[in-house]
Design a protein around this motif. Structure first.
Motif: not given
Length: 178
Positions: A57-64
């Motif tokens: 459920n956490l937000w992250d950088i665009s792609v990883g």
């Protein structure tokens, strides 16, 4: 089972390992991130699925993601960009803007500047539940509130500050390299 290439401290390939296997001493893998910016200077961020083992459920950088065995870092970035957001881009002539060493590897960061319409993205259901554009301040506030993966706020500043330039100097040119 996902297989990763293993590298030594100098990033020389030394073998392979299965995802989830215990790391041998002096064994490293490669991870990459893509930061997508629009012309307003906002970064596209993604919210991880609720059932993900790490950072649900956490937000992250665009792609990883991890680089799989036999892939280059750029190839991994292309694959993850397509898998997670449905975007097909040729990154073979791009090099990472920077690399951060972590306990078990090398973390390459790529930057893309493109005005994308979020409605056109095809989110990977197994990984991504939502995307949105966010400013530097919004991301740092989300980190502070426990809504975003716990990156150092100074890393977020560095990403935003260096998005239009390579190197460690403001307006670095290659005039000193000739």
């Amino acid at each position: 089972m996902e297989i990763w290439d293993v590298y030594d401290i100098n990033r020389v390939k030394t073998g392979k390992m299965e995802r989830g296997a215990e790391f041998a001493e002096d064994a490293y893998t490669c991870v990459m991130h893509i930061c997508i910016f629009n012309s307003k200077g906002e970064m596209l961020i993604q919210q991880r699925q609720s059932f993900k083992k790490t950072w649900p459920n956490l937000w992250d950088i665009s792609v990883g993601g991890h680089t799989e065995a036999g892939e280059t870092s750029q190839g991994s970035a292309e694959r993850e960009l397509f898998e997670e957001l449905g975007l097909k881009r040729d990154l073979s002539d791009n090099r990472a803007h920077f690399t951060i060493n972590f306990v078990h590897g090398f973390d390459d960061y790529y930057f893309i500047e493109e005005d994308l319409d979020i409605k056109d993205l095809k989110l990977q259901e197994e990984e991504v539940q939502a995307v949105k554009w966010a400013s530097r301040e919004e991301i740092k506030k989300m980190i502070e509130n426990g809504e975003f993966i716990f990156y150092y706020p100074s890393l977020i500043d560095f990403i935003f500050d260096s998005r239009n330039n390579y190197g460690a100097h403001v307006n670095e040119s290659n005039k000193y390299l000739r």
